[in-house]
Each structure stands twice: as structure tokens, then as C-alpha cells.
Design a protein around this motif. Structure first.
Motif, PDB file in Angstrom:
ATOM      1  N   VAL A  20      -5.813 -35.884 -18.535  1.00  0.00           N
ATOM      2  CA  VAL A  20      -6.054 -35.480 -16.862  1.00  0.00           C
ATOM      3  C   VAL A  20      -5.864 -33.605 -16.376  1.00  0.00           C
ATOM      4  O   VAL A  20      -6.331 -33.373 -15.751  1.00  0.00           O
ATOM      5  CB  VAL A  20      -4.810 -35.711 -15.425  1.00  0.00           C
ATOM      6  N   LEU A  21      -4.524 -33.658 -17.809  1.00  0.00           N
ATOM      7  CA  LEU A  21      -4.535 -32.091 -17.293  1.00  0.00           C
ATOM      8  C   LEU A  21      -5.252 -30.630 -18.120  1.00  0.00           C
ATOM      9  O   LEU A  21      -5.190 -30.011 -18.310  1.00  0.00           O
ATOM     10  CB  LEU A  21      -3.035 -31.417 -17.290  1.00  0.00           C
ATOM     11  N   ARG A  22      -5.934 -31.616 -18.796  1.00  0.00           N
ATOM     12  CA  ARG A  22      -6.850 -30.979 -19.579  1.00  0.00           C
ATOM     13  C   ARG A  22      -5.939 -30.566 -20.836  1.00  0.00           C
ATOM     14  O   ARG A  22      -5.957 -28.777 -21.055  1.00  0.00           O
ATOM     15  CB  ARG A  22      -7.812 -29.867 -19.617  1.00  0.00           C
ATOM     16  N   VAL A  23      -4.699 -30.774 -21.496  1.00  0.00           N
ATOM     17  CA  VAL A  23      -3.802 -30.362 -22.624  1.00  0.00           C
ATOM     18  C   VAL A  23      -3.829 -31.287 -24.005  1.00  0.00           C
ATOM     19  O   VAL A  23      -4.215 -32.209 -23.193  1.00  0.00           O
ATOM     20  CB  VAL A  23      -2.440 -29.433 -21.601  1.00  0.00           C
ATOM     21  N   LYS A  24      -3.375 -30.370 -24.576  1.00  0.00           N
ATOM     22  CA  LYS A  24      -2.292 -31.168 -26.270  1.00  0.00           C
ATOM     23  C   LYS A  24      -1.848 -32.464 -24.953  1.00  0.00           C
ATOM     24  O   LYS A  24      -0.733 -31.722 -24.998  1.00  0.00           O
ATOM     25  CB  LYS A  24      -3.153 -30.838 -26.809  1.00  0.00           C
ATOM     26  N   ALA A  25      -1.584 -33.442 -25.650  1.00  0.00           N
ATOM     27  CA  ALA A  25      -0.601 -34.156 -25.989  1.00  0.00           C
ATOM     28  C   ALA A  25       0.898 -34.513 -26.399  1.00  0.00           C
ATOM     29  O   ALA A  25       2.234 -33.859 -25.650  1.00  0.00           O
ATOM     30  CB  ALA A  25      -1.162 -35.669 -25.924  1.00  0.00           C
ATOM     31  N   GLU A  26       0.484 -33.550 -27.083  1.00  0.00           N
ATOM     32  CA  GLU A  26       2.152 -33.061 -28.073  1.00  0.00           C
ATOM     33  C   GLU A  26       2.328 -31.533 -27.248  1.00  0.00           C
ATOM     34  O   GLU A  26       3.753 -31.375 -27.232  1.00  0.00           O
ATOM     35  CB  GLU A  26       2.058 -32.349 -28.986  1.00  0.00           C
ATOM     36  N   LYS A  27       1.954 -30.646 -26.644  1.00  0.00           N
ATOM     37  CA  LYS A  27       2.604 -29.690 -25.772  1.00  0.00           C
ATOM     38  C   LYS A  27       3.382 -30.568 -24.378  1.00  0.00           C
ATOM     39  O   LYS A  27       4.390 -29.733 -23.205  1.00  0.00           O
ATOM     40  CB  LYS A  27       1.397 -28.972 -25.163  1.00  0.00           C
ATOM     41  N   ILE A  28       3.486 -31.548 -24.491  1.00  0.00           N
ATOM     42  CA  ILE A  28       3.582 -32.306 -22.692  1.00  0.00           C
ATOM     43  C   ILE A  28       5.352 -32.734 -23.039  1.00  0.00           C
ATOM     44  O   ILE A  28       5.178 -33.354 -24.203  1.00  0.00           O
ATOM     45  CB  ILE A  28       3.490 -33.245 -22.341  1.00  0.00           C
ATOM     46  N   ASP A  29       6.055 -32.153 -21.881  1.00  0.00           N
ATOM     47  CA  ASP A  29       7.597 -32.706 -22.036  1.00  0.00           C
ATOM     48  C   ASP A  29       7.698 -33.725 -21.142  1.00  0.00           C
ATOM     49  O   ASP A  29       7.663 -33.695 -20.205  1.00  0.00           O
ATOM     50  CB  ASP A  29       8.042 -31.409 -22.076  1.00  0.00           C
ATOM     51  N   PRO A  30       8.412 -34.789 -21.981  1.00  0.00           N
ATOM     52  CA  PRO A  30       8.141 -35.862 -21.370  1.00  0.00           C
ATOM     53  C   PRO A  30       9.417 -35.922 -20.183  1.00  0.00           C
ATOM     54  O   PRO A  30       9.583 -36.637 -19.398  1.00  0.00           O
ATOM     55  CB  PRO A  30       8.825 -37.736 -22.055  1.00  0.00           C
ATOM     56  N   GLU A  31      10.352 -35.127 -20.582  1.00  0.00           N
ATOM     57  CA  GLU A  31      11.490 -35.303 -19.169  1.00  0.00           C
ATOM     58  C   GLU A  31      11.465 -33.973 -18.351  1.00  0.00           C
ATOM     59  O   GLU A  31      11.827 -33.386 -17.216  1.00  0.00           O
ATOM     60  CB  GLU A  31      12.635 -34.541 -19.843  1.00  0.00           C
ATOM     61  N   GLN A  32      10.159 -32.707 -18.600  1.00  0.00           N
ATOM     62  CA  GLN A  32       9.723 -32.381 -17.662  1.00  0.00           C
ATOM     63  C   GLN A  32       8.470 -32.672 -16.178  1.00  0.00           C
ATOM     64  O   GLN A  32       8.701 -33.498 -16.417  1.00  0.00           O
ATOM     65  CB  GLN A  32       8.569 -31.561 -18.060  1.00  0.00           C
ATOM     66  N   THR A  33       9.225 -32.273 -15.719  1.00  0.00           N
ATOM     67  CA  THR A  33       8.974 -33.147 -13.657  1.00  0.00           C
ATOM     68  C   THR A  33       7.295 -33.008 -13.997  1.00  0.00           C
ATOM     69  O   THR A  33       6.933 -31.872 -13.759  1.00  0.00           O
ATOM     70  CB  THR A  33       9.510 -32.000 -11.898  1.00  0.00           C
ATOM     71  N   PHE A  34       6.332 -34.035 -13.077  1.00  0.00           N
ATOM     72  CA  PHE A  34       4.898 -33.447 -12.838  1.00  0.00           C
ATOM     73  C   PHE A  34       4.749 -32.520 -12.117  1.00  0.00           C
ATOM     74  O   PHE A  34       3.529 -31.609 -12.375  1.00  0.00           O
ATOM     75  CB  PHE A  34       4.370 -34.625 -12.266  1.00  0.00           C
ATOM     76  N   GLN A  35       5.868 -31.801 -11.156  1.00  0.00           N
ATOM     77  CA  GLN A  35       5.405 -31.276 -10.123  1.00  0.00           C
ATOM     78  C   GLN A  35       5.118 -29.674 -10.692  1.00  0.00           C
ATOM     79  O   GLN A  35       4.050 -28.833 -11.098  1.00  0.00           O
ATOM     80  CB  GLN A  35       6.101 -31.214  -8.791  1.00  0.00           C
ATOM     81  N   SER A  36       6.294 -29.484 -11.837  1.00  0.00           N
ATOM     82  CA  SER A  36       5.802 -28.243 -12.434  1.00  0.00           C
ATOM     83  C   SER A  36       4.743 -28.373 -13.450  1.00  0.00           C
ATOM     84  O   SER A  36       4.677 -26.832 -14.293  1.00  0.00           O
ATOM     85  CB  SER A  36       7.687 -27.842 -13.670  1.00  0.00           C
ATOM     86  N   MET A  37       4.493 -29.156 -14.219  1.00  0.00           N
ATOM     87  CA  MET A  37       3.580 -29.617 -14.560  1.00  0.00           C
ATOM     88  C   MET A  37       2.197 -28.970 -14.407  1.00  0.00           C
ATOM     89  O   MET A  37       1.328 -29.291 -14.517  1.00  0.00           O
ATOM     90  CB  MET A  37       3.411 -30.733 -15.718  1.00  0.00           C
ATOM     91  N   GLY A  38       2.208 -28.602 -12.658  1.00  0.00           N
ATOM     92  CA  GLY A  38       1.404 -28.379 -12.201  1.00  0.00           C
ATOM     93  C   GLY A  38      -0.164 -29.965 -11.784  1.00  0.00           C
ATOM     94  O   GLY A  38      -1.598 -29.601 -11.962  1.00  0.00           O
TER      95      GLY A  38
END
Length: 294
Positions: A20-38
Motif C-alpha cells: 500500500v505504501l510502495r515500500v519494502k516490507a523490511e523497512k517497516i517498523d512494527p512498533e511505528q504508528t501508521f500515522q507517522s508512516m504517512g
């Protein structure tokens, strides 16, 4: 797909979130909020729709306020999926007498008390409706296209098997959707693979989206009544007049003045392509602008 372990669900949700965000899965921090991810409101709706489709749930977009990180949301999805699986578990059916075993008439009351009932006669195979037949034909086309991408025989692909089971990852899925769009004149995104997770479901959607299902129904009705039915979108024919009027010379229409070519806005080639897609520039105007840039 029904992963009940939170860790498996988290891995799956991060993969969906990456698409959905067009980024690689390994770059996603599971503890980061959805809002801060854009993840804005539109992307939230898309993300939740994919999750509901994959797990058979009815999660609301507003639920992400209560579970603002992928880790917390994965635990909630795993819990809801487990409850849904328990609720959908079939009840124990009463025992049925085996086929070919006769139950004496005098023992009817005893047989009923024991839970026996006469076996139902085998049902004749159901005939496909015209709309279903159209979807089946489209599914065969999709199967051949996917087989070409996966480099396998079309008959090795089950049209009801989930795409992830067939080995369709994000790269293969993007290529497959591009082929589907070219074939059927659509503009779908890769999220279509999650909303319709197998070839049969995707074919039914395409049959409805392109009007093939409605056209098959009309053709079937025309065959039954013996009357021809015009194609969908075709204009009705006007009957020829009995007497043709004398032709009158008509002055040729004055061609409209060509639209002024707007200067190319600041930016790179992507800006020009976006302008063509939004119908703010024609292809010819774009070529002129490129020529002016040298």
C-alpha cells in the motif's frame, strides 16, 4: 487465508502495508504508528479493505485509532480471525445411513431415534448461467496469462487457488495486473489481487466490470426468443426514409482553432506524463513541448 498466530499475522500485514505504501516490507517498523508512516485516510481505507478481504473480517478504518501500530493491529486481527474461525466451525451432523443399506420399514421409529435418514438422491450437475459461463471463459484467459508469467503449464494452475499459494509475489502480481489491464482495457492496481484473491474471483469481477456478464445474459435471452439483441452500448438503428430529399450543398464546417500549447511546467518527465493522464495535455502537445526543450 487464516493465520491465527500473531507473529504470522504481523508478517502478513507488514507485507500488505508495504504494497500500500510502495515500500519494502523490511523497512517497516512494527512498533511505528501508521500515522507517522504517512498512511493517510485514503491509504487507510485501502489497507483495511485488503485486510478484511484476506481474513474475512469487518474491520473499520476507525479501528486503527485503537490499534495505531502494525504490532497492536496484528494482535487484534489474529484475535478476531480466531473468533471468526470458531464461529464458522460446522456443527456435528446426525449420522446418515450408508448408501445401499436398506432400513426396514418396521424399524422406522427406531431408525429415526438412532439418527438415521434415507440418503438423498444424487443431484444432477447444475447448468452454468450465462454470466457464470462468461466468467469461466475469462478465467481461462487469465490462467493462460498467469501461466506465461510463471513459466508453467496452464493446467497446473487451479483457478480457485489463492494467488499466494500459486507463488504470486508482489513483483509477479504487478506484472500480471499490467497484462490484465492491457487485455481488458482496465486501469486496476495490484490491490485487486487481495480484493479478489484467486483467478475465479478476479474473472467474475472482470466479467461484471467490462459488461461481459450482462452481454452474455442478453445473448442467452435473444437465443431463447429468436430475436437479435444489439451489443451493449450500440446505438439503435434508424429506419431508412421512404423518400430521400434532394441533396443540398452544405458549406464545409470550419475546423476549430488548435488549442494553444501551454508551456511545460517546471519539473521532469513525470510532470509531463501526469498532465497527459489527467487530460490536461494531449500526446501531440506533449511532443511539441519536448521538441521545444530540445
Amino acid at each position: 487465508m487464516m493465520n491465527e498466530h500473531p507473529a504470522d499475522v504481523l508478517t502478513d500485514l507488514i507485507g500488505v502495508l508495504g504494497d500500500v505504501l510502495r515500500v519494502k516490507a523490511e523497512k517497516i517498523d512494527p512498533e511505528q504508528t501508521f500515522q507517522s508512516m504517512g498512511l493517510d485516510s485514503l491509504l487507510v481505507v485501502e489497507f483495511v479493505a485488503v485486510v478484511n478481504s484476506r481474513y474475512g473480517l469487518r474491520v473499520l478504518a476507525t479501528d486503527l485509532y485503537d490499534f495505531p501500530t502494525p504490532a497492536s493491529f496484528a494482535r487484534e486481527v489474529a484475535r478476531a480471525a480466531a473468533e471468526s474461525a470458531v464461529a464458522a466451525a460446522p456443527a456435528v451432523a446426525p449420522a446418515v445411513a450408508p448408501a445401499g443399506v436398506a432400513v426396514p420399514a418396521a424399524a422406522g421409529v427406531a431408525a429415526a431415534a438412532a439418527g438415521y435418514e434415507a440418503p438423498a438422491p444424487a443431484a444432477a450437475p447444475a447448468r452454468q448461467s450465462p454470466a457464470a459461463a462468461a466468467a469461466t471463459g475469462i478465467a481461462e484467459v487469465l490462467r493462460e496469462q498467469l501461466a506465461g508469467i510463471l513459466c508453467c503449464d496452464p493446467w497446473d494452475i487451479n483457478t480457485t487457488a489463492a494467488f499466494n499459494v500459486l507463488g504470486v509475489d508482489s513483483m509477479v502480481g504487478a506484472e500480471f495486473i499490467a497484462v490484465v489491464n492491457r487485455t481488458f482495457g482496465l486501469q486496476e492496481r495490484s490491490v485487486l489481487l487481495y480484493e479478489h484473491p484467486n483467478l475465479a474471483a478476479m474473472a467474475a469481477y472482470i466479467a461484471t466490470r467490462t459488461g461481459a456478464a450482462a452481454q452474455a445474459v442478453q445473448a442467452a435471452r435473444a437465443a431463447q426468443t429468436g430475436h437479435s439483441v444489439p451489443e451493449i452500448g450500440a446505438a439503435p438503428r434508424t429506419p431508412e426514409p421512404a423518400f430521400r430529399p434532394v441533396a443540398v450543398a452544405v458549406a464545409p464546417a470550419v475546423a476549430p482553432a488548435p488549442r494553444a500549447v501551454r508551456p511545460l511546467p517546471a519539473g521532469d518527465l513525470d510532470v509531463l506524463l501526469d498532465a497527459i493522464r489527467d487530460d490536461r495535455l494531449t500526446v501531440d502537445e506533449a511532443l511539441v513541448l519536448l521538441g521545444r526543450r530540445g
